[in-house]
Scaffold this active site. Structure first.
Site, short mmCIF file in Angstrom:
data_model
loop_
_atom_site.label_atom_id
_atom_site.label_comp_id
_atom_site.label_asym_id
_atom_site.label_seq_id
_atom_site.Cartn_x
_atom_site.Cartn_y
_atom_site.Cartn_z
N ARG A 80 85.05 46.05 80.36
CA ARG A 80 84.88 45.26 81.59
C ARG A 80 84.53 43.81 81.32
O ARG A 80 85.09 42.91 81.96
CB ARG A 80 83.81 45.93 82.48
CG ARG A 80 84.34 47.12 83.27
CD ARG A 80 83.30 48.20 83.45
NE ARG A 80 82.96 48.80 82.16
CZ ARG A 80 83.65 49.79 81.60
NH1 ARG A 80 84.70 50.28 82.20
NH2 ARG A 80 83.30 50.27 80.42
N ARG A 129 78.98 38.14 73.42
CA ARG A 129 78.39 39.48 73.46
C ARG A 129 77.86 39.76 72.08
O ARG A 129 78.61 39.86 71.11
CB ARG A 129 79.45 40.51 73.86
CG ARG A 129 79.01 41.95 73.66
CD ARG A 129 79.97 42.94 74.28
NE ARG A 129 79.76 43.03 75.71
CZ ARG A 129 79.86 44.16 76.41
NH1 ARG A 129 80.18 45.29 75.83
NH2 ARG A 129 79.66 44.16 77.71
N HIS A 153 71.70 41.97 80.29
CA HIS A 153 73.11 42.03 80.63
C HIS A 153 73.29 41.41 82.03
O HIS A 153 73.60 42.10 83.00
CB HIS A 153 73.60 43.49 80.61
CG HIS A 153 75.09 43.64 80.56
ND1 HIS A 153 75.96 42.56 80.61
CD2 HIS A 153 75.88 44.76 80.47
CE1 HIS A 153 77.19 43.00 80.55
NE2 HIS A 153 77.18 44.32 80.45
N GLN A 183 76.47 41.96 84.37
CA GLN A 183 76.57 43.27 85.02
C GLN A 183 75.76 43.31 86.30
O GLN A 183 76.21 43.83 87.32
CB GLN A 183 76.08 44.36 84.06
CG GLN A 183 76.08 45.75 84.68
CD GLN A 183 77.47 46.19 85.09
OE1 GLN A 183 78.40 46.15 84.30
NE2 GLN A 183 77.63 46.59 86.35
N ASP A 241 72.51 54.35 83.36
CA ASP A 241 73.38 53.73 82.35
C ASP A 241 73.42 54.69 81.17
O ASP A 241 72.77 55.74 81.17
CB ASP A 241 72.80 52.36 81.96
CG ASP A 241 73.71 51.57 81.02
OD1 ASP A 241 74.91 51.91 80.94
OD2 ASP A 241 73.23 50.64 80.36
N SER A 298 73.20 53.51 73.54
CA SER A 298 73.95 52.26 73.50
C SER A 298 74.60 52.06 72.13
O SER A 298 74.25 52.75 71.15
CB SER A 298 73.02 51.08 73.81
OG SER A 298 72.48 51.19 75.11
N HIS A 317 76.71 52.73 88.27
CA HIS A 317 76.69 52.94 86.82
C HIS A 317 77.60 51.87 86.22
O HIS A 317 78.73 51.70 86.67
CB HIS A 317 77.20 54.33 86.46
CG HIS A 317 76.98 54.74 85.03
ND1 HIS A 317 77.50 54.03 83.95
CD2 HIS A 317 76.31 55.80 84.50
CE1 HIS A 317 77.14 54.63 82.83
NE2 HIS A 317 76.42 55.71 83.13
N CYS A 318 77.13 51.16 85.20
CA CYS A 318 77.91 50.03 84.69
C CYS A 318 79.11 50.46 83.83
O CYS A 318 79.97 49.63 83.52
CB CYS A 318 77.02 49.07 83.91
SG CYS A 318 76.43 49.70 82.34
N LEU A 319 79.17 51.75 83.46
CA LEU A 319 80.28 52.29 82.67
C LEU A 319 80.29 51.73 81.24
O LEU A 319 79.78 50.63 81.04
CB LEU A 319 81.62 52.03 83.36
CG LEU A 319 81.74 52.45 84.82
CD1 LEU A 319 83.14 52.13 85.35
CD2 LEU A 319 81.44 53.93 85.00
N ARG A 370 82.85 42.87 88.51
CA ARG A 370 82.54 42.15 87.28
C ARG A 370 83.43 40.91 87.18
O ARG A 370 82.99 39.84 86.71
CB ARG A 370 82.78 43.05 86.06
CG ARG A 370 81.78 44.18 85.89
CD ARG A 370 80.39 43.66 85.57
NE ARG A 370 80.41 42.77 84.43
CZ ARG A 370 80.44 43.17 83.16
NH1 ARG A 370 80.44 44.44 82.88
NH2 ARG A 370 80.43 42.28 82.19
#
Length: 354
Positions: free
Chosen positions: A92, A141, A168, A171, A263, A267, A302-304, A330
């Site tokens: 995204r 990032r 983030h 997001q 989330d 990670s 949910h940010c996926l 986004r």
């Protein structure tokens, strides 16, 4: 027909319109918010005022309306270039930045550690200075948030946080735009976070109170958010008169919440902790049973990418789930950030109610 500023200037001269009225007619009236963001960095939403956050959401709504719904072409980034540094995988963030910048007429350059000398043969300092001479902004990032801080210090162009270990922000702007569209406003909403005390949560924590939203946070013991950020959140809640709850009980956090949010529990870079984390997060999956504790108008974010242990299919694919609208937003919010930091354009759309 798409009129540009020159067309309107000619019309204004014929009609005797004042410069002030002309600017309002062409570009809206953002001066009412006293917001001037051009040239700033976006490393964390903590550094942004309530008016600046609202302005970004207003800008995103404006661009979405003009480009997506009206089919207008706005080459606001024509002649500009964006350096996109990615140390981590991305779907995204990469697509929203790359396609969004191009849609505005600019040239995005996607750069990984395999493409440039970053951290191998060239320091961050040197990289920031070189990219400053060739591009108009850097979106990065990274693993370590301190790298963004260093780049911001050394660069002469805006630095945009595309994700770091602490925050983030892009997001959360998309999340707020999604909730704004769904509820018609943000003031008074209660967000329930059920999951890890990670960078997404910490961006909610440093911004929600500024928009009048209450936070109810459930994390397992040992997976709480950064203590420094918790203290900032407590201060924000007092300053803006919002409520804050930190607990280890997911159902307590969900109580009367308008928004259920989670989330990934694991990670990028935490794969070795998978077994330990899955054990610690037992009972934290969001299900319809969780939703029974929420408000009757509850929604889910949910940010996926999403994994079933975090939220079951019944919730994830339910009518209350806004995850795919959230994903699309986004693009519009990152476009709003780039336009706000790099141009003098102001929204034409009437300012939303926040």
């Amino acid at each position: 027909m798409l009129f540009n500023g020159r067309n309107f200037v000619s019309i204004a001269k014929l009609a005797g319109t004042s410069k002030q009225l002309l600017r309002q007619f062409c570009y809206g009236t953002p001066g009412q918010m006293n917001v001037h963001m051009k040239g700033q960095d976006l490393l964390t939403l903590q550094n942004y005022t309530a008016d600046e956050l609202k302005y970004l959401l207003w800008m995103a709504s404006d661009l979405k309306q003009r480009i997506k719904h009206k089919g207008e072409y706005l080459p606001l980034m024509q002649g500009k270039s964006l350096a996109m540094i990615f140390e981590k995988r991305s779907t995204r963030t990469r697509l929203s930045a790359e396609t969004g910048f191009a849609l505005l007429g600019g040239h995005p350059s996607f750069l990984t550690t395999q493409d440039i000398h970053l951290g191998t043969n060239e320091s961050l300092t040197d990289t920031a200075r070189v990219l400053s001479s060739m591009t108009n902004a850097i979106l990065a990032r990274v693993y370590d948030h301190n790298d963004l801080e260093l780049m911001a210090k050394e660069a002469t162009i805006p630095i945009i946080n595309g994700l770091s270990n602490l925050y983030h922000p892009l997001q959360i702007l998309a999340d707020y735009l999604t909730l704004q569209e769904h509820f018609g406003g943000l003031q008074g909403l209660t967000l329930a976070w059920i999951g890890d005390g990670n960078n997404v949560l910490q961006s909610f924590m440093t911004s929600a109170a500024k928009l009048g939203m209450h936070l109810r946070i459930a994390t397992p013991r040992g997976f709480e958010p950064d203590l420094r950020i918790t203290k900032i959140t407590e201060q924000n809640s007092k300053e803006y008169g919002t409520k804050l709850l930190l607990t280890t009980d997911p159902l307590e956090a969900a109580d009367s919440a308008n928004v259920l949010v989670t989330d990934t529990w694991i990670s990028m870079g935490q794969e070795e902790e998978k077994k330990e984390r899955l054990k610690a997060f037992q009972g934290y999956q969001i299900t319809m049973q969780t939703a029974k504790s929420a408000a009757s108008n509850w929604t889910f974010l949910h940010c996926l990418p999403r994994k079933p242990e975090e939220v079951d299919d019944e919730v994830f694919y339910s009518p209350q789930s806004l995850v795919f609208q959230e994903a699309e937003n986004r693009k519009w919010t990152i476009m709003a950030v780039m336009v706000s930091l790099l141009t003098d354009y102001s929204p034409q759309l009437q300012k939303p109610t926040f």
